[in-house]
Motif scaffolding. Structure first.
Motif, PDB file in Angstrom:
ATOM      1  N   ASP A 113       0.852  -1.187   0.000  1.00 43.06           N
ATOM      2  CA  ASP A 113       0.000   0.000   0.000  1.00 43.06           C
ATOM      3  C   ASP A 113       0.884   1.230   0.000  1.00 43.06           C
ATOM      4  O   ASP A 113       1.619   1.484   0.956  1.00 43.06           O
ATOM      5  N   ALA A 115      -0.310   4.238  -0.173  1.00 46.05           N
ATOM      6  CA  ALA A 115      -1.164   5.329   0.329  1.00 46.05           C
ATOM      7  C   ALA A 115      -1.475   6.329  -0.786  1.00 46.05           C
ATOM      8  O   ALA A 115      -1.862   5.929  -1.876  1.00 46.05           O
ATOM      9  N   ASP A 116      -1.273   7.595  -0.517  1.00 49.79           N
ATOM     10  CA  ASP A 116      -1.638   8.635  -1.473  1.00 49.79           C
ATOM     11  C   ASP A 116      -0.783   8.644  -2.726  1.00 49.79           C
ATOM     12  O   ASP A 116      -1.135   9.263  -3.725  1.00 49.79           O
ATOM     13  N   PHE A 117       0.358   7.972  -2.714  1.00 50.67           N
ATOM     14  CA  PHE A 117       1.217   7.928  -3.894  1.00 50.67           C
ATOM     15  C   PHE A 117       0.538   7.192  -5.038  1.00 50.67           C
ATOM     16  O   PHE A 117       0.690   7.548  -6.191  1.00 50.67           O
ATOM     17  N   GLY A 119      -1.862   4.152  -3.956  1.00 47.33           N
ATOM     18  CA  GLY A 119      -2.737   3.137  -3.388  1.00 47.33           C
ATOM     19  C   GLY A 119      -2.103   1.761  -3.409  1.00 47.33           C
ATOM     20  O   GLY A 119      -0.894   1.616  -3.273  1.00 47.33           O
TER      21      GLY A 119
END
Length: 157
Positions: A113, A115-117, A119
C-alpha cells in the motif's frame, strides 16, 4: 505469499491488443509454457522505466534462448497505461498484462500500500513459471532493485 512450488491462482488480466482489450486468464497465459514474469510498482515510474523494463528489453533474446516462451511485465495499472508504456519503451519482445484491481497480486500476496502515492500496488519481483508452477521467485526488499532484474533472472535460467 506464494512460494516456489506453488501453482499460480486462476485470475484474469487485461491486455490491450489490436483486437481491443482482452482478458486472458492465468491458465491461458501459463499453460504448457515457460514464462518469466516480472512486476513493477507502476508503469512510467523512475526505476521501472530507467532500469527494470529496459533490462528485460535488452536481454529478451538471451532469456528466450534459454527456453523461455514469454516474458511478461505486470503492474497494478490499466491495460491502456501498460500498452502505452510498452510502446514508449519500444518493448515489442515483452507482453504487458494489467492487473488493474490487483486481483492477481492480492491472490499471490505480493501487494503493498503506497497510500496517497498510488494506493495498492504490486511489490517489485520476478518469477520463473513453468506450466503454471513457480520455479523461481525473487522478491525485492522495499525500495530495492537487486534480485528481480533481468541479469539475475538470466543467470538463474
Amino acid at each position: 505469499m506464494i512460494k516456489v512450488g506453488d501453482k499460480l491462482p486462476e485470475v484474469s488480466f487485461s491486455q490491450l491488443t489490436k483486437e481491443g482489450v482482452l482478458n486472458p486468464t492465468t491458465s491461458q497465459i501459463f499453460a504448457n509454457k515457460k514464462v518469466v514474469l516480472f512486476a513493477v510498482p507502476g508503469a512510467f515510474t523512475p526505476t521501472c522505466s530507467a532500469a527494470h523494463l529496459p533490462g528485460y528489453i535488452t536481454l529478451a533474446d538471451q532469456i528466450k534462448a534459454k527456453g523461455v516462451d514469454t516474458i511478461i511485465c505486470t503492474a497494478v495499472n490499466d491495460a491502456f497505461v501498460m500498452n502505452a508504456w510498452g510502446k514508449s519503451q519500444n518493448a515489442e519482445a515483452i507482453t504487458f498484462l494489467a492487473d488493474g484491481g490487483a486481483a492477481f497480486h492480492k491472490a499471490i500476496g505480493l501487494t503493498m500500500d503506497t497510500a496517497d502515492f498510488g494506493g495498492v500496488r504490486s511489490q517489485r519481483y520476478a518469477m520463473i513459471v513453468d506450466n503454471g508452477v513457480v520455479t523461481t521467485l525473487n522478491v525485492e526488499a522495499p525500495k530495492s532493485f537487486e534480485v528481480s532484474n533481468a541479469e539475475t533472472v538470466l543467470a538463474v535460467l
